[in-house]
Scaffold this motif. Structure first.
Motif, mmCIF file in Angstrom:
data_model
loop_
_atom_site.group_PDB
_atom_site.id
_atom_site.type_symbol
_atom_site.label_atom_id
_atom_site.label_comp_id
_atom_site.label_asym_id
_atom_site.label_seq_id
_atom_site.Cartn_x
_atom_site.Cartn_y
_atom_site.Cartn_z
ATOM 1 N N ASN A 140 3.843 16.498 -8.744
ATOM 2 C CA ASN A 140 4.514 16.832 -7.500
ATOM 3 C C ASN A 140 5.634 17.850 -7.701
ATOM 4 O OD1 ASN A 140 3.319 14.648 -5.646
ATOM 5 N ND2 ASN A 140 4.002 13.503 -7.433
ATOM 6 N N CYS A 141 5.821 18.660 -6.662
ATOM 7 C CA CYS A 141 6.901 19.643 -6.672
ATOM 8 C C CYS A 141 7.478 19.716 -5.264
ATOM 9 C CB CYS A 141 6.378 21.007 -7.094
ATOM 10 S SG CYS A 141 7.602 22.336 -6.995
ATOM 11 N N SER A 142 8.784 19.527 -5.135
ATOM 12 C CA SER A 142 9.419 19.678 -3.827
ATOM 13 C C SER A 142 10.537 20.700 -3.955
ATOM 14 C CB SER A 142 9.953 18.342 -3.314
ATOM 15 O OG SER A 142 10.942 17.850 -4.183
ATOM 16 N N TYR A 143 10.844 21.363 -2.867
ATOM 17 C CA TYR A 143 11.817 22.447 -2.957
ATOM 18 C C TYR A 143 12.740 22.491 -1.745
ATOM 19 C CZ TYR A 143 8.370 24.732 0.080
ATOM 20 O OH TYR A 143 7.495 25.010 1.107
ATOM 21 N N GLU A 144 13.930 23.008 -1.990
ATOM 22 C CA GLU A 144 14.877 23.331 -0.923
ATOM 23 C C GLU A 144 15.467 24.683 -1.285
ATOM 24 O OE1 GLU A 144 16.631 18.812 -0.632
ATOM 25 O OE2 GLU A 144 17.938 20.460 -0.041
ATOM 26 N N VAL A 145 14.985 25.725 -0.640
ATOM 27 C CA VAL A 145 15.433 27.072 -0.961
ATOM 28 C C VAL A 145 15.621 27.860 0.317
ATOM 29 C CG1 VAL A 145 14.199 27.072 -3.170
ATOM 30 C CG2 VAL A 145 13.095 28.036 -1.144
ATOM 31 N N THR A 146 16.363 28.952 0.212
ATOM 32 C CA THR A 146 16.529 29.859 1.346
ATOM 33 C C THR A 146 15.370 30.849 1.354
ATOM 34 O OG1 THR A 146 17.930 31.217 -0.078
ATOM 35 C CG2 THR A 146 19.025 29.710 1.437
ATOM 36 N N ASN A 147 14.808 31.049 2.527
ATOM 37 C CA ASN A 147 13.759 32.065 2.711
ATOM 38 C C ASN A 147 12.608 31.930 1.729
ATOM 39 O OD1 ASN A 147 15.199 33.353 4.822
ATOM 40 N ND2 ASN A 147 16.472 34.378 3.299
ATOM 41 N N PHE A 148 11.934 30.816 1.809
ATOM 42 C CA PHE A 148 10.770 30.560 0.953
ATOM 43 C C PHE A 148 9.731 31.665 1.129
ATOM 44 C CE2 PHE A 148 7.588 28.060 -1.200
ATOM 45 C CZ PHE A 148 6.403 28.447 -0.602
ATOM 46 N N ARG A 149 9.134 32.060 -0.003
ATOM 47 C CA ARG A 149 8.054 33.042 0.062
ATOM 48 C C ARG A 149 6.769 32.476 -0.526
ATOM 49 N NH1 ARG A 149 10.472 39.063 -1.233
ATOM 50 N NH2 ARG A 149 12.037 39.069 0.401
ATOM 51 N N SER A 150 6.847 32.021 -1.766
ATOM 52 C CA SER A 150 5.638 31.516 -2.423
ATOM 53 C C SER A 150 6.019 30.455 -3.437
ATOM 54 C CB SER A 150 4.900 32.631 -3.171
ATOM 55 O OG SER A 150 4.550 33.683 -2.321
ATOM 56 N N LEU A 151 5.030 29.664 -3.825
ATOM 57 C CA LEU A 151 5.234 28.658 -4.861
ATOM 58 C C LEU A 151 4.228 28.914 -5.969
ATOM 59 C CD1 LEU A 151 6.032 24.945 -4.393
ATOM 60 C CD2 LEU A 151 4.141 25.575 -5.897
#
Lengths: 114, 112
Positions: free
Chosen positions: B22-33
């Protein structure tokens, strides 16, 4: 052909010394990066250059200075090495707007400061 | 602060098992993972995910992005000892010039 090459692969040096790590990419990418990977395998960005221009400069001691003579090269110079600088340093490149293949990494330079 | 969190931190399975990372994220202006596999050398690219709900597959590996849940999973079926590695998740984000934030990785060990 190696896409992103770093030299040296291993570097053992004493505290207080100055050392450089070189990186070259033959992918024609505009953007290059330096990452530091600590003992817990966490990759943290240090610098990013786009076409020889510094665009990302994270909180890194002034002892670290990147130099990009052209867009295919990004070297990392470290002054007055400290024990805490021991880590694996990865160079990477990418081409924004053509990110189908993400980032391409070099094989890393394992720096050990004694 | 931008962050990418992976779970579990480490995992030991037997050959033939199926695993989900699993991978979770909190970022500004997500583009790609991005997903990477790191063995002894540099991280090698696995997948790039930009659109939600579209599964990407490569052999026994597959991955999908859920933008609503701000997360992604990486599945490995019929695991082999050669799958033992650290799997890194990274998120491309921010305006202007893109930044990449990496997760701490999941260490997978596949035992015979």
């Amino acid at each position: 052909d190696t896409a992103v090459s770093q030299t040296p692969k291993y570097l053992v040096t004493q505290m207080g010394n100055d050392k450089s790590i070189k990186c070259e990419q033959n992918l024609g990418h505009d953007t290059m990066y330096w990452y530091k990977q600590d003992s817990k395998k966490f990759l943290k960005i240090m610098f990013s250059y786009n076409n020889k221009e510094l665009i990302i400069n994270e909180t890194v001691p002034n002892r670290f200075s990147p130099k990009s003579p052209d867009k295919a090269h990004l070297n990392l110079h470290i002054n007055s090495l400290e024990l805490g600088d021991s880590a694996v340093y990865f160079c990477a490149s990418s081409q924004p707007g053509h990110g189908s293949y993400g980032y391409t990494f070099g094989s890393g330079t394992r720096l050990t400061v004694v | 602060e931008d962050k990418v969190v992976q779970s579990p931190l480490s995992l030991v399975v037997h050959e033939g098992d199926t695993v989900t990372l699993n991978c979770s994220y909190e970022v500004t202006n997500f583009r790609s993972l991005l997903w990477y596999k790191q063995e002894k050398k540099a991280p090698t690219f696995l997948f790039m995910l930009t659109s939600s709900g579209i599964e990407k597959k490569s052999g026994r590996l597959s991955s999908i992005l859920d933008k609503k849940e701000l997360s992604s999973i990486l599945n490995i079926t019929a695991t082999q000892t050669g799958d033992s590695a650290i799997y890194l998740c990274a998120v491309i984000h921010s305006g202007g010039y893109q930044k990449v934030t990496f997760g701490t990785g999941t260490k997978l060990q596949v035992i015979p």
